[in-house]
Design a protein around this motif. Structure first.
Motif, PDB file in Angstrom:
ATOM      1  N   ALA A  82       0.845  -1.199   0.000  1.00 32.76           N
ATOM      2  CA  ALA A  82       0.000   0.000   0.000  1.00 32.76           C
ATOM      3  C   ALA A  82       0.884   1.254   0.000  1.00 32.76           C
ATOM      4  O   ALA A  82       0.638   2.195  -0.760  1.00 32.76           O
ATOM      5  CB  ALA A  82      -0.931  -0.005   1.208  1.00 32.76           C
ATOM      6  N   TRP A 121      -5.937   0.372  -1.488  1.00 32.44           N
ATOM      7  CA  TRP A 121      -6.987  -0.338  -0.761  1.00 32.44           C
ATOM      8  C   TRP A 121      -6.839  -1.851  -0.948  1.00 32.44           C
ATOM      9  O   TRP A 121      -6.932  -2.629   0.011  1.00 32.44           O
ATOM     10  CB  TRP A 121      -8.357   0.142  -1.253  1.00 32.44           C
ATOM     11  CG  TRP A 121      -9.501  -0.701  -0.799  1.00 32.44           C
ATOM     12  CD1 TRP A 121     -10.121  -0.654   0.421  1.00 32.44           C
ATOM     13  CD2 TRP A 121     -10.167  -1.722  -1.548  1.00 32.44           C
ATOM     14  NE1 TRP A 121     -11.129  -1.583   0.467  1.00 32.44           N
ATOM     15  CE2 TRP A 121     -11.169  -2.255  -0.730  1.00 32.44           C
ATOM     16  CE3 TRP A 121      -9.997  -2.234  -2.834  1.00 32.44           C
ATOM     17  CZ2 TRP A 121     -12.018  -3.275  -1.154  1.00 32.44           C
ATOM     18  CZ3 TRP A 121     -10.836  -3.250  -3.256  1.00 32.44           C
ATOM     19  CH2 TRP A 121     -11.832  -3.756  -2.422  1.00 32.44           C
ATOM     20  N   TRP A 122      -6.586  -2.283  -2.179  1.00 34.81           N
ATOM     21  CA  TRP A 122      -6.485  -3.699  -2.504  1.00 34.81           C
ATOM     22  C   TRP A 122      -5.341  -4.343  -1.720  1.00 34.81           C
ATOM     23  O   TRP A 122      -5.473  -5.438  -1.187  1.00 34.81           O
ATOM     24  CB  TRP A 122      -6.285  -3.844  -4.001  1.00 34.81           C
ATOM     25  CG  TRP A 122      -6.383  -5.214  -4.589  1.00 34.81           C
ATOM     26  CD1 TRP A 122      -6.578  -6.402  -3.937  1.00 34.81           C
ATOM     27  CD2 TRP A 122      -6.290  -5.541  -5.965  1.00 34.81           C
ATOM     28  NE1 TRP A 122      -6.605  -7.439  -4.829  1.00 34.81           N
ATOM     29  CE2 TRP A 122      -6.430  -6.931  -6.087  1.00 34.81           C
ATOM     30  CE3 TRP A 122      -6.080  -4.796  -7.117  1.00 34.81           C
ATOM     31  CZ2 TRP A 122      -6.371  -7.593  -7.312  1.00 34.81           C
ATOM     32  CZ3 TRP A 122      -6.037  -5.452  -8.331  1.00 34.81           C
ATOM     33  CH2 TRP A 122      -6.183  -6.835  -8.426  1.00 34.81           C
ATOM     34  N   TRP A 129     -12.882  -3.540   5.225  1.00 31.07           N
ATOM     35  CA  TRP A 129     -13.869  -2.801   4.471  1.00 31.07           C
ATOM     36  C   TRP A 129     -13.758  -3.090   2.991  1.00 31.07           C
ATOM     37  O   TRP A 129     -12.657  -3.104   2.471  1.00 31.07           O
ATOM     38  CB  TRP A 129     -13.691  -1.295   4.716  1.00 31.07           C
ATOM     39  CG  TRP A 129     -14.706  -0.493   3.987  1.00 31.07           C
ATOM     40  CD1 TRP A 129     -15.960  -0.203   4.398  1.00 31.07           C
ATOM     41  CD2 TRP A 129     -14.555   0.091   2.701  1.00 31.07           C
ATOM     42  NE1 TRP A 129     -16.607   0.530   3.450  1.00 31.07           N
ATOM     43  CE2 TRP A 129     -15.764   0.716   2.389  1.00 31.07           C
ATOM     44  CE3 TRP A 129     -13.527   0.129   1.759  1.00 31.07           C
ATOM     45  CZ2 TRP A 129     -15.975   1.385   1.198  1.00 31.07           C
ATOM     46  CZ3 TRP A 129     -13.736   0.795   0.567  1.00 31.07           C
ATOM     47  CH2 TRP A 129     -14.956   1.416   0.300  1.00 31.07           C
TER      48      TRP A 129
END
Length: 145
Positions: free
Chosen positions: A85, A127-128, A138
């Protein structure tokens, strides 16, 4: 584990493997063919050749880290998710540089049909990586015991 949780687990696993494959291929490309990456690296980045080599190694390490089961090496998948990330966040200036300055790679420039989605998708990669590393849930929201 309920049917819904098993299905969710299979999807998470599939997307973890897919992201690991993407980063593995990208990491190998950084190491084997750095010229295109060097071309889009902003001028303010020190030691660009070494940075490109390091980013390739980081992508490969992150991909491997996502795939090692947490029972085997506790915390590694989590660390890989955070690392990838952060990686996706840190390379964003190169993608912006590529788009804004219309830098040619192998003699070819790309249009905004390429650059627009690429720039917009970068937060999704962040996010992934966090989802794949089990850092966040989430929007899946696993029920914890």
């Amino acid at each position: 584990m309920t049917d819904g949780n098993q299905k969710q687990g299979r999807w998470r696993s599939f997307f973890r493997w897919l992201l690991a494959l993407i980063y593995l291929v990208a990491g190998i490309a950084h190491i084997r063919s750095p010229a295109g990456f060097l071309a889009i690296t902003p001028d303010w980045v020190p030691f660009p050749k070494q940075v490109i080599l390091f980013t390739g190694m980081a992508e490969i390490a992150g991909a491997i880290g996502l795939l090692i089961p947490p029972k085997l090496v506790p915390g590694l998948r989590y660390a890989a998710g955070i690392g990838l990330a952060l990686y996706a966040f840190c390379v964003y200036p190169a993608n912006v540089n590529h788009a804004i300055n219309n830098i040619a790679i192998n003699g070819e420039t790309a249009s905004w049909i390429y650059h627009g989605p690429r720039l917009a998708f970068q937060p999704v990669f962040i996010w992934w990586a966090l989802i794949a590393g089990d850092v966040i849930d989430w929007p899946f929201g696993r029920k914890r015991p």
